[in-house]
Design a protein around this motif. Structure first.
Motif, mmCIF file in Angstrom:
data_model
loop_
_atom_site.group_PDB
_atom_site.id
_atom_site.type_symbol
_atom_site.label_atom_id
_atom_site.label_comp_id
_atom_site.label_asym_id
_atom_site.label_seq_id
_atom_site.Cartn_x
_atom_site.Cartn_y
_atom_site.Cartn_z
ATOM 1 N N HIS A 1 -3.579 10.486 -0.670
ATOM 2 C CA HIS A 1 -4.238 9.572 -1.711
ATOM 3 C C HIS A 1 -3.371 8.317 -1.086
ATOM 4 C CE1 HIS A 1 -5.938 12.037 -4.538
ATOM 5 N NE2 HIS A 1 -4.998 12.696 -4.384
ATOM 6 N N HIS A 2 -3.956 6.925 -1.633
ATOM 7 C CA HIS A 2 -3.427 5.758 -1.241
ATOM 8 C C HIS A 2 -3.731 5.074 -2.114
ATOM 9 C CE1 HIS A 2 -7.370 4.584 0.601
ATOM 10 N NE2 HIS A 2 -6.958 3.640 0.425
ATOM 11 N N THR A 3 -2.981 3.612 -2.811
ATOM 12 C CA THR A 3 -3.614 2.776 -3.624
ATOM 13 C C THR A 3 -2.512 1.449 -3.314
ATOM 14 O OG1 THR A 3 -3.106 2.164 -6.123
ATOM 15 C CG2 THR A 3 -1.346 3.443 -5.164
ATOM 16 N N ILE A 4 -3.321 0.317 -3.734
ATOM 17 C CA ILE A 4 -2.611 -1.122 -3.485
ATOM 18 C C ILE A 4 -2.017 -1.321 -4.615
ATOM 19 C CG2 ILE A 4 -3.198 -3.476 -2.741
ATOM 20 C CD1 ILE A 4 -5.382 -2.050 -0.871
ATOM 21 N N GLU A 5 -0.677 -1.835 -4.802
ATOM 22 C CA GLU A 5 -0.041 -2.324 -5.938
ATOM 23 C C GLU A 5 0.685 -3.530 -5.751
ATOM 24 O OE1 GLU A 5 -0.730 -0.471 -8.773
ATOM 25 O OE2 GLU A 5 -1.717 1.018 -8.222
ATOM 26 N N THR A 6 1.010 -4.084 -6.743
ATOM 27 C CA THR A 6 2.040 -5.173 -6.772
ATOM 28 C C THR A 6 3.384 -4.725 -7.514
ATOM 29 O OG1 THR A 6 0.496 -6.979 -6.569
ATOM 30 C CG2 THR A 6 2.591 -7.691 -7.168
ATOM 31 N N PHE A 7 4.436 -4.682 -7.006
ATOM 32 C CA PHE A 7 5.623 -4.247 -7.542
ATOM 33 C C PHE A 7 6.700 -5.658 -7.429
ATOM 34 C CE2 PHE A 7 4.024 0.148 -6.775
ATOM 35 C CZ PHE A 7 3.643 0.505 -7.896
ATOM 36 N N ASP A 8 7.724 -5.356 -8.281
ATOM 37 C CA ASP A 8 8.986 -6.291 -8.128
ATOM 38 C C ASP A 8 9.620 -5.673 -6.816
ATOM 39 O OD1 ASP A 8 8.463 -7.453 -10.287
ATOM 40 O OD2 ASP A 8 9.756 -6.291 -11.595
ATOM 41 N N GLN A 9 10.301 -6.799 -6.351
ATOM 42 C CA GLN A 9 11.458 -6.383 -5.227
ATOM 43 C C GLN A 9 12.900 -6.846 -5.563
ATOM 44 O OE1 GLN A 9 9.921 -7.943 -1.477
ATOM 45 N NE2 GLN A 9 10.305 -9.922 -2.195
ATOM 46 N N ASN A 10 13.808 -5.999 -5.005
ATOM 47 C CA ASN A 10 15.249 -6.655 -5.048
ATOM 48 C C ASN A 10 15.423 -7.883 -4.296
ATOM 49 O OD1 ASN A 10 15.925 -5.365 -2.830
ATOM 50 N ND2 ASN A 10 16.661 -3.836 -3.833
ATOM 51 N N LEU A 11 16.552 -8.590 -4.167
ATOM 52 C CA LEU A 11 16.861 -9.552 -3.375
ATOM 53 C C LEU A 11 16.901 -9.542 -2.033
ATOM 54 C CD1 LEU A 11 19.648 -11.191 -5.894
ATOM 55 C CD2 LEU A 11 17.194 -11.913 -5.499
ATOM 56 N N THR B 1 0.900 -1.123 0.067
ATOM 57 C CA THR B 1 0.073 -0.142 0.078
ATOM 58 C C THR B 1 0.783 1.230 -0.011
ATOM 59 O OG1 THR B 1 -1.661 -1.343 1.237
ATOM 60 C CG2 THR B 1 -1.726 1.164 1.311
ATOM 61 N N ILE B 2 0.699 1.905 -0.995
ATOM 62 C CA ILE B 2 1.497 3.448 -1.077
ATOM 63 C C ILE B 2 0.575 4.614 -0.638
ATOM 64 C CG2 ILE B 2 2.788 4.700 -2.889
ATOM 65 C CD1 ILE B 2 3.558 2.286 -4.447
ATOM 66 N N ILE B 3 1.244 5.406 0.005
ATOM 67 C CA ILE B 3 0.510 6.643 0.591
ATOM 68 C C ILE B 3 1.261 7.475 0.005
ATOM 69 C CG2 ILE B 3 -0.119 7.996 2.633
ATOM 70 C CD1 ILE B 3 -0.247 5.511 4.089
ATOM 71 N N TYR B 4 0.417 8.662 -0.680
ATOM 72 C CA TYR B 4 1.108 9.726 -1.400
ATOM 73 C C TYR B 4 0.501 11.082 -1.710
ATOM 74 C CZ TYR B 4 -1.534 8.096 -5.272
ATOM 75 O OH TYR B 4 -2.690 7.658 -5.920
ATOM 76 N N TYR B 5 0.834 12.091 -2.121
ATOM 77 C CA TYR B 5 0.409 13.325 -2.427
ATOM 78 C C TYR B 5 0.856 13.299 -3.921
ATOM 79 C CZ TYR B 5 -0.141 15.083 2.278
ATOM 80 O OH TYR B 5 -0.253 15.278 3.802
ATOM 81 N N GLN B 6 -0.385 13.716 -4.712
ATOM 82 C CA GLN B 6 -0.098 14.187 -6.104
ATOM 83 C C GLN B 6 0.618 15.591 -6.063
ATOM 84 O OE1 GLN B 6 -0.991 12.547 -8.823
ATOM 85 N NE2 GLN B 6 -2.435 11.240 -8.175
ATOM 86 N N ASP B 7 1.730 15.841 -7.152
ATOM 87 C CA ASP B 7 2.573 17.096 -6.750
ATOM 88 C C ASP B 7 1.312 18.226 -6.985
ATOM 89 O OD1 ASP B 7 4.559 15.556 -6.400
ATOM 90 O OD2 ASP B 7 5.206 15.772 -8.368
ATOM 91 N N ASN B 8 0.355 18.468 -7.509
ATOM 92 C CA ASN B 8 -0.394 19.356 -7.625
ATOM 93 C C ASN B 8 -1.567 19.442 -6.551
ATOM 94 O OD1 ASN B 8 -2.025 17.550 -8.415
ATOM 95 N ND2 ASN B 8 -2.576 18.317 -10.624
#
Length: 74
Positions: free
Chosen positions: A21-31, A9-16
């Motif tokens: 805001h928040h969104t749930i995403e699936t991202f790659d991760q490193n080792l 879950t990523i919590i963020y502001y739009q630059d403008n």
């Protein structure tokens, strides 16, 4: 989902704007387990937090202010 991916879950502001805001995403991760957020996703955002898994956000700053009904009496 691959072992080298993580649901976050990523919590963020739009630059403008100032709305949180928040969104749930699936991202790659490193080792070492660090999530790799693509540049395309980060564009136009200021990321505040990256949380492991799906987080249910009950209240965000400003939610109560926006829900107040203003009335005027004469």
């Amino acid at each position: 989902m691959s072992e080298l991916q993580r649901r976050v879950t990523i919590i963020y502001y739009q630059d403008n704007g100032l709305e949180l805001h928040h969104t749930i995403e699936t991202f790659d991760q490193n080792l070492s387990g660090r999530v790799i957020i693509p540049k395309e996703f980060k564009k136009g955002k200021s990321i505040i937090a990256v949380c492991d898994g799906e987080v249910e956000i009950l209240n965000k700053i400003g939610d109560r202010i926006l829900s107040v009904n203003y009335t005027t009496s004469m």
